[in-house]
Design a protein around this motif. Structure first.
Motif, PDB file in Angstrom:
ATOM      1  N   ASP A 109      48.074  37.245  44.718  1.00 20.24           N
ATOM      2  CA  ASP A 109      47.623  38.607  45.026  1.00 20.24           C
ATOM      3  C   ASP A 109      47.010  39.241  43.777  1.00 20.24           C
ATOM      4  O   ASP A 109      45.992  39.933  43.847  1.00 20.24           O
ATOM      5  CB  ASP A 109      48.790  39.483  45.517  1.00 20.24           C
ATOM      6  CG  ASP A 109      49.205  39.109  46.937  1.00 20.24           C
ATOM      7  OD1 ASP A 109      48.416  38.399  47.609  1.00 20.24           O
ATOM      8  OD2 ASP A 109      50.299  39.505  47.369  1.00 20.24           O
ATOM      9  N   GLN A 139      52.966  33.682  45.719  1.00 25.94           N
ATOM     10  CA  GLN A 139      52.186  34.632  46.517  1.00 25.94           C
ATOM     11  C   GLN A 139      51.831  35.877  45.695  1.00 25.94           C
ATOM     12  O   GLN A 139      50.682  36.332  45.703  1.00 25.94           O
ATOM     13  CB  GLN A 139      52.987  35.027  47.775  1.00 25.94           C
ATOM     14  CG  GLN A 139      52.256  35.976  48.709  1.00 25.94           C
ATOM     15  CD  GLN A 139      50.996  35.365  49.298  1.00 25.94           C
ATOM     16  OE1 GLN A 139      51.021  34.297  49.889  1.00 25.94           O
ATOM     17  NE2 GLN A 139      49.864  36.037  49.120  1.00 25.94           N
ATOM     18  N   SER A 157      45.743  29.102  50.987  1.00 21.83           N
ATOM     19  CA  SER A 157      46.275  29.149  52.354  1.00 21.83           C
ATOM     20  C   SER A 157      47.681  28.569  52.399  1.00 21.83           C
ATOM     21  O   SER A 157      48.547  29.092  53.098  1.00 21.83           O
ATOM     22  CB  SER A 157      45.406  28.337  53.313  1.00 21.83           C
ATOM     23  OG  SER A 157      44.184  28.955  53.495  1.00 21.83           O
ATOM     24  N   THR A 179      45.478  30.001  60.555  1.00 21.41           N
ATOM     25  CA  THR A 179      44.717  29.843  59.319  1.00 21.41           C
ATOM     26  C   THR A 179      44.170  28.419  59.258  1.00 21.41           C
ATOM     27  O   THR A 179      44.328  27.652  60.216  1.00 21.41           O
ATOM     28  CB  THR A 179      45.579  30.205  58.085  1.00 21.41           C
ATOM     29  OG1 THR A 179      44.757  30.190  56.924  1.00 21.41           O
ATOM     30  CG2 THR A 179      46.724  29.237  57.901  1.00 21.41           C
ATOM     31  N   TYR A 234      54.903  30.962  52.139  1.00 20.83           N
ATOM     32  CA  TYR A 234      55.595  32.222  51.917  1.00 20.83           C
ATOM     33  C   TYR A 234      55.933  32.904  53.251  1.00 20.83           C
ATOM     34  O   TYR A 234      57.053  33.363  53.456  1.00 20.83           O
ATOM     35  CB  TYR A 234      54.767  33.145  51.020  1.00 20.83           C
ATOM     36  CG  TYR A 234      55.364  34.522  50.897  1.00 20.83           C
ATOM     37  CD1 TYR A 234      56.635  34.686  50.332  1.00 20.83           C
ATOM     38  CD2 TYR A 234      54.683  35.647  51.348  1.00 20.83           C
ATOM     39  CE1 TYR A 234      57.209  35.941  50.248  1.00 20.83           C
ATOM     40  CE2 TYR A 234      55.260  36.906  51.262  1.00 20.83           C
ATOM     41  CZ  TYR A 234      56.520  37.050  50.705  1.00 20.83           C
ATOM     42  OH  TYR A 234      57.097  38.286  50.634  1.00 20.83           O
ATOM     43  N   SER A 235      54.985  32.931  54.182  1.00 23.30           N
ATOM     44  CA  SER A 235      55.270  33.635  55.435  1.00 23.30           C
ATOM     45  C   SER A 235      56.307  32.894  56.278  1.00 23.30           C
ATOM     46  O   SER A 235      57.054  33.500  57.029  1.00 23.30           O
ATOM     47  CB  SER A 235      53.987  33.884  56.238  1.00 23.30           C
ATOM     48  OG  SER A 235      53.378  32.672  56.568  1.00 23.30           O
ATOM     49  N   THR A 238      60.071  33.898  53.612  1.00 17.46           N
ATOM     50  CA  THR A 238      59.832  34.953  52.615  1.00 17.46           C
ATOM     51  C   THR A 238      61.003  35.098  51.646  1.00 17.46           C
ATOM     52  O   THR A 238      60.904  35.830  50.665  1.00 17.46           O
ATOM     53  CB  THR A 238      59.607  36.323  53.301  1.00 17.46           C
ATOM     54  OG1 THR A 238      60.742  36.616  54.115  1.00 17.46           O
ATOM     55  CG2 THR A 238      58.356  36.332  54.158  1.00 17.46           C
ATOM     56  N   SER A 287      50.192  30.996  51.042  1.00 17.50           N
ATOM     57  CA  SER A 287      50.469  32.105  51.952  1.00 17.50           C
ATOM     58  C   SER A 287      51.243  31.649  53.198  1.00 17.50           C
ATOM     59  O   SER A 287      52.140  32.353  53.668  1.00 17.50           O
ATOM     60  CB  SER A 287      49.153  32.831  52.260  1.00 17.50           C
ATOM     61  OG  SER A 287      48.940  32.947  53.602  1.00 17.50           O
TER      62      SER A 287
END
Ligand SMILES: [Zn+2]
Length: 569
Positions: free
Chosen positions: A83, A79, A60, A335, A66-67, A70, A63
């Motif tokens: 994936d 990230q 989490s 999240t 990263y968001s 970016t 992510s």
């Protein structure tokens, strides 16, 4: 309770290696395999869950980081790596579920954890087999391709190069010719990419159909439902539910659209005209982001003691990232970091009325995560998606009595836009759902046949939509812009189901606030302990699938809308 809270900026950023993940999970699985009784197995489960918390916190955090940025190379690399590793983690989860589900002492385990947990495992196992792993990887690839085509859109508009959300802003412009020009620019882009996007979808449909057949299903419909963890309703019930919406909600919405056009003095409206709610523009919050957060704090303090604790926990521990910035990923989400028992809210505030409702919405999700952080079995912390949206969409309505704090004199305008928009969402929501059922029941249909069906559905549920100025959309291609159709099949009706339940909380709140809030908190605290229909039953909430529910809930809403005078908006 939360004495040793850690601030978000102090969370250590750890990128787990493939070796560490594989070693850990391998060991935990083999320990569980060796258990000969429920008693020993519960200990192995505890260890599995503990590492699960750690891993899920790390994932989490990667992510989120990263968001939030970016453009950061370290976060991007982490990230991408995660994936790549996600099929490996899925494989171990699948092994775990298999052992649990087939344990010779399953009955004893059911006594400890409840039967529903094992039903979830059984379902997950039906929806997965190692032989479809390459197909799943291919599915992810196609969805990413779709995201890349839409995300990479570059559209020339009045001397600027815009992406789709940027162009979308012009499609809501107060000036009609600007709206029209923007809609035509979008339509032209869609026409140029129709073959590509339609082709990606055809591949996805073929692939999903073949996965379903490999797993022994007739087509993808049942598999799609299983993948969403739906255990107590089926496609037949959803069809009847759509019929209720068509009968009760579509006519109400058509009246609202007519009134909107009358107020805007538009004689022959096109689809882009409906983006403009009021001739004077939409309601705007009377303060900036800090002001909105402050008012939200006051609101939660007023609602109850535990919601007050919750919002302070969020603010004090830096768990809100709300303002849109260059480099930040689009959209909004909530999240959770299990290690710190912390929810996290991500949004892209841009100064519109949406900001206020988005924050209330995401706070609804976060409040649930906060309230359920003490549930020992992780699978019971998170409900299925339609139940999750009850928490968030109902919270938007619990915020209504505080609207004058956010919008000052134009709070009625904000309320009207919110409620009418929520109603108008339902016919669109069932369109997206009906379309997908047709698609997966007719997996060999061509792209043109799909478009014809979409246009036909539109004519039934949203008959006001006219596309005379936009030939590509007129063909029936609007669905190509709805990412859920590509990335999360059958996940869309969930929003409509939750919306109906949220309406019920709204109506109850107007009658008896204390009862409504108590009922809401009780339902929210159930987390993921029950599937959707059972959750409603346990909390004495009306079941949207039941004949008559929609009618009962919709008619008082029309009255509320009628009581707001929109002529001077
Ligand atoms: Zn949500």
């Amino acid at each position: 309770m939360k004495t040793q809270a850690v601030k978000f900026s102090q969370y250590p950023f750890i990128v787990p290696t493939e070796k560490r993940i594989a070693n850990k999970l391998e060991k935990l699985i083999s320990d569980l395999k060796e258990c000969g009784s429920a008693r020993t197995a519960t200990l192995a489960v505890k260890h599995w869950n503990k590492y699960g918390e750690e891993l899920s916190t790390q994932l989490s955090l990667i992510s989120v980081k990263y968001s939030v940025d970016t453009t950061n190379k370290v976060y991007k690399k982490a990230q991408d790596r995660m994936d790549e590793l996600s099929p490996l983690i899925s494989k171990y989860s699948n092994d775990y579920e298999k052992i649990m589900s087939k344990a010779s002492f399953r009955k004893d385990l059911e006594k400890v954890y409840g039967k529903y947990l094992f039903k979830m495992y059984d379902n997950a196992l039906k929806a997965f087999d190692e032989k479809i792993m390459p197909d799943l990887a291919q599915e992810n690839k196609l969805v990413s391709q779709y995201d890349a085509v839409l995300g990479g859109a570059k559209i020339d508009f009045r001397g600027e190069v815009l992406n789709l959300p940027q162009l979308g802003k012009y499609m809501q412009d107060k000036d009609r010719s600007t709206r029209k020009e923007a809609a035509q620019a979008m339509d032209k882009w869609l026409g140029e990419h129709e073959a590509e996007i339609g082709g990606i979808y055809s591949q996805l449909v073929t692939l999903r159909d073949s996965m379903a057949k490999k797993l022994g299903f007739k087509n993808f419909v049942e598999l799609g439902y299983l993948r969403l963890g739906r255990t107590d309703y089926n496609a037949k019930m959803v069809k009847k539910y759509r019929e209720q919406i068509a009968e009760e909600v579509v006519p109400v919405c058509q009246k609202l659209y007519k009134m909107q056009m009358k107020n805007l003095k538009i004689k022959e409206p096109q689809y882009y005209d409906y983006n403009l709610k009021f001739a004077s523009g939409n309601a705007q919050p009377i303060g900036d982001v800090n002001y909105i957060v402050d008012q939200t704090k006051h609101m939660f303090a007023d609602l109850s003691k535990e919601s007050n604790e919750f919002i302070n926990f969020m603010v004090d521990n830096e768990l809100l990232d709300l303002v849109s910035r260059p480099g930040k990923a689009p959209g909004g989400y909530c999240t959770y970091f299990p290690t710190y028992k912390s929810p996290f809210i991500f949004a892209n505030f841009n100064g519109t009325d949406d900001d206020v409702f988005t924050l209330a919405h995401e706070c609804g999700h976060a409040f649930q995560a906060y309230l359920c952080s003490g549930i020992k079995i992780p699978e019971y912390q998170n409900p299925t998606l339609e139940s999750c949206e009850i928490h968030s969409m109902s919270m938007e309505f619990f915020a209504w009595p505080y609207m004058d704090k956010f919008f000052g004199e134009v709070s009625d305008k904000a309320k009207f836009a919110h409620l009418s928009g929520a109603l108008q969402f339902l016919p669109y929501g069932i369109s997206v759902d009906e379309f997908q059922h047709w698609v997966y029941e007719h997996p060999t249909a061509t792209h043109d046949e799909r478009c014809a069906i979409w246009r036909d559905i539109e004519k039934r549920y949203t008959p006001h939509t006219q596309y005379d100025d936009t030939p590509t959309l007129n063909k029936g291609t609007y669905w190509m812009r709805q990412s859920h159709i590509f990335g999360s099949p059958f996940y869309y009706i969930d929003y409509t189901l939750a919306q109906v339940v949220a309406f019920e909380f709204f109506l109850l709140d107007r009658k008896n606030h204390e009862r409504a809030w108590k009922k809401y908190v009780k339902l929210t605290k159930c987390g993921g302990k029950y599937p959707f229909v059972e959750l409603l039953e346990k909390n004495h909430v009306k079941n949207p699938f039941e004949e008559g529910t929609i009618k009962k809930i919709i008619s008082p809403l029309s009255k509320i809308l009628k009581s707001i005078d929109t002529k001077n908006f």
